[in-house]
Design an enzyme around this catalytic site. Structure first.
Site, PDB file in Angstrom:
ATOM      1  N   TYR A 256      25.484  -4.058   6.280  1.00  0.00           N
ATOM      2  CA  TYR A 256      24.873  -4.309   4.975  1.00  0.00           C
ATOM      3  C   TYR A 256      23.363  -4.094   5.042  1.00  0.00           C
ATOM      4  O   TYR A 256      22.778  -3.361   4.235  1.00  0.00           O
ATOM      5  CB  TYR A 256      25.205  -5.734   4.512  1.00  0.00           C
ATOM      6  CG  TYR A 256      24.610  -6.074   3.161  1.00  0.00           C
ATOM      7  CD1 TYR A 256      25.207  -5.618   1.984  1.00  0.00           C
ATOM      8  CD2 TYR A 256      23.451  -6.835   3.063  1.00  0.00           C
ATOM      9  CE1 TYR A 256      24.657  -5.915   0.747  1.00  0.00           C
ATOM     10  CE2 TYR A 256      22.895  -7.135   1.834  1.00  0.00           C
ATOM     11  CZ  TYR A 256      23.500  -6.678   0.683  1.00  0.00           C
ATOM     12  OH  TYR A 256      22.958  -6.971  -0.535  1.00  0.00           O
TER      13      TYR A 256
ATOM     14  N   SER B 142      17.689  -5.526  -1.141  1.00  0.00           N
ATOM     15  CA  SER B 142      18.106  -6.851  -0.694  1.00  0.00           C
ATOM     16  C   SER B 142      16.980  -7.479   0.120  1.00  0.00           C
ATOM     17  O   SER B 142      16.184  -6.775   0.748  1.00  0.00           O
ATOM     18  CB  SER B 142      19.356  -6.725   0.179  1.00  0.00           C
ATOM     19  OG  SER B 142      19.596  -7.952   0.849  1.00  0.00           O
TER      20      SER B 142
END
Ligand code: ZN
Length: 651
Positions: free
Chosen positions: A548, A535
């Site tokens: 996350y 990410s």
């Protein structure tokens, strides 16, 4: 009714009954069998001429359409059958040059046979029951006993000009008032009729009589061994076997297992080796299955035997270079089971279907007097002819991932689903795993296996790998895409249980999968590949996404360590860092609109909020992932590539 309409109606009937035959796998297997109808048509000079509509090559009876029938002028075909001799290559040339329509497919190799049979509708199948009866020492007598005058019997001759010529000579001499069909020994059966229905009905009746004959004589062969335990899958040995078969085939292969009580009882036969090494039930199968299966797992010995068989049968008139790769297409092993092999999942599925029928035909033939295949010379003639024909056709460029297997997690939607599509497009067989049952329908076809399962369950991870290996034989690529992106919460308000839930999926489950997949990736014939979907949050975290961001950073670190450890195993591990991919499950139109408003931007401008001012889609990420598995990245491991349209915080 106009002439044109009448023709298309007759052809429509021909299509309908052909499909009915094609749908019955006891009559024809993939691509086998053919049908025809003879119709009167006006040529361009206004002259009435007869046209034979016969199945075109490349069409399957089960799915044939009107344009799948090649129209050929009938009269020249009948004259061809009068010639003394002709090579099969010249015959194909004649078939094509006598086409009524230049865009039609190449007419079947059995076209002249259809032309010389004096009936409007002709149906031809390679029915299992006929093959079982004729592949025995008393085959001819049994067929005579069964059908009497109802059929004309023709001994085995390789399909092509010589067979057509033999039938042209013998059929008129042997046909009687009662004749409704013709049996070609070790090959198949024909039926004829004035209407499509009549010809179909006769085919069905003739084959039923043969099936009943077998049932009466074979008794309970099908029940033998019904109580045996299912074979246990020895995954590592299977994947090792696939590796050595791939190396001998000169490229990765798909290997698929079929297991049922019929297969198991066959594998337990003490005379297994002696029976199956006789040859296929009809030469028509030789290119798909090879002349003989591999009994056991000694690939080197099989390869050597195939080379010897080929060189023994190739004579001065034949080119010894025209050889199929020497790897087996069927494996019969008491411990590992029955496996079918192909350069694609589709090919392997076809081999599987053909050989499963072969097993039944051999069992039946054994029950009525002993299985006896044609001499290897007859099989070789067909094998060599088909190889020559394949050489004449344009070499279809093989796809970059042909024969390779990828496992994609989070495959039900977004980047995962797009990656499934991208990898399949490049020839890979794909196992898609997701907690969402939609994953089972993300793709259809023999090259896709959708598995609904939760990767945080260790047993589900093992089961997914095992099912994938049973279906495709190995694992070459692993795409770690599954992940959760929970609602934003600052650290001081984030419960530990929420944190752990994110770590469970994004990190622990990923570790477990890598841990279990490693031994299989290490056996990938072209080297294993792992692509981790990271990410933008790894190089450039945002507030409110602690769990996350931390999970993706840890996952990236895990990938880097894997790259260090697995280099010696030939496994490449790389990472992509996507950002702002809005066409995924997490983003609804409402959320995007709300976010855009927060930034005071239009939805479009919000989506393109990056240096290149482009929207990054799931397909863009999927293409990069596929490319990182390809030979472009052959010498790259441990790399991290952002795919975000350019981000000033990342750069
Ligand atoms: Zn045939």
């Amino acid at each position: 009714m106009s002439k044109k309409t009448a023709i298309s109606e007759e052809l429509a009937k021909r299509v309908e009954t052909s499909r009915m035959i094609g749908a019955d796998k006891s009559l024809v297997l993939h691509g086998g069998g053919n049908t025809s109808v003879k119709l009167a048509e006006e040529d361009i000079f206004g002259q009435q001429r007869e046209v034979l509509y016969v199945k075109g090559s490349g069409w399957d009876l089960e799915t044939i359409e009107p344009q799948g029938f090649a129209p050929v002028w009938l009269e020249p075909l009948r004259r061809l059958a009068m010639l003394d001799g002709m090579t099969d290559t010249e015959m194909v040339n004649q078939l094509v040059t006598n086409l009524v329509n230049a865009n039609a497919p190449v007419p079947s190799i059995e076209t002249i046979l259809h032309a010389i049979l004096p009936y409007k509708y002709v149906d031809h199948t390679h029915a299992d029951a006929i093959l079982a009866i004729t592949n025995t020492p008393r085959g001819r007598e049994l067929i005579e006993e069964l059908y009497g005058d109802d059929v004309v019997i023709i001994p085995y001759v390789m399909p092509g000009f010589d067979l057509a010529k033999l039938v042209a000579k013998e059929f008129p001499l042997r046909r009687t008032e009662r004749t409704i069909g013709m049996v070609l020994l070790n090959h198949g059966i024909f039926s004829f009729g004035e209407t499509a229905e009549e010809s179909l009905q006769r085919m069905v009746d003739l084959v039923r009589r043969a099936q009943k004959f077998l049932r009466d004589r074979c008794g309970a062969w099908a029940c033998v061994g019904a109580t045996w335990e299912p074979t246990i899958l020895d995954s590592v040995d299977v994947v090792k076997l696939r590796r050595s078969i791939s190396l001998s085939a000169g490229g990765a292969v798909i290997m698929t297992r079929q297991d049922d009580t019929g297969v198991r009882s066959f594998l337990q036969r003490p005379d297994l080796h002696q029976i199956v090494t006789q040859g296929p039930v009809t030469p028509d199968h030789v290119i798909r299955t090879k002349r003989v299966p591999m009994v056991g797992t000694d690939v080197e010995k099989y390869t050597e035997n195939y080379r010897r068989y080929f060189s023994e049968h190739v004579d001065s008139a034949r080119d010894p270079k025209t050889m199929l790769d020497p790897a087996p297409r069927v494996v019969l092993d008491r411990r590992l089971g029955f496996w079918s092999i192909g350069r694609s999942a589709r090919d392997a599925a076809i081999v599987s279907e053909i050989y499963r029928h072969t097993i039944d035909v051999i069992q039946q033939a054994e029950a009525i007097g002993g299985y006896q295949a044609l001499p290897s010379e007859d099989i070789f003639d067909v094998e060599y002819w088909e190889l020559e024909q394949a050489k004449l056709k344009k070499n279809s460029s093989s796809l970059p991932f042909a024969g390779e297997v990828a496992l994609v997690t989070g495959a039900a939607s977004g980047i995962g689903a797009a990656t499934v599509a991208a990898l399949r497009k490049l020839g890979a067989a794909v196992i898609g795993v997701d907690v969402n049952p939609v994953v089972e329908q993300v793709a259809t076809g023999p090259d896709y296996l959708g598995i609904c399962g939760n990767l945080t369950d260790q047993r589900a991870v093992s089961a997914a790998i095992e099912r994938g290996i049973e279906r495709f034989g190995g694992l070459d690529m692993l795409i770690m895409n599954a992940g959760v992106f929970p609602k934003g919460k600052p650290i001081d308000l984030l419960p530990l249980s929420d944190w752990c839930a994110v770590m469970d999926v994004n990190l622990d489950a990923a570790f477990d999968l890598m841990n279990k997949a490693c031994p299989f990736l290490a056996l990938a014939p072209r080297g294993g590949r792992v692509v981790v979907v990271g990410s933008k949050n790894v190089p450039a975290p945002g507030p409110g996404a602690a769990a996350y961001s931390a999970s993706k950073a840890a996952l990236t670190q895990l990938a880097r360590v894997a790259a260090l450890e697995w280099g010696k195993l030939g496994i490449r591990v790389n990472v992509v860092h996507p950002n702002a991919v809005f066409d995924t499950g997490i983003w609804t139109d409402e959320i995007i609109e709300a976010r855009a408003q927060e930034y005071g931007l239009s939805v479009d401008a919000y989506k393109k909020r990056n240096l290149l001012q482009v929207e990054v889609t799931s397909n863009d990420v999927a293409r990069l992932i596929a490319e990182m598995c390809s030979s472009t990245f052959w010498k790259v491991t441990g790399a991290q590539i952002p795919i975000d349209g350019g981000n000033d915080r990342v750069i």
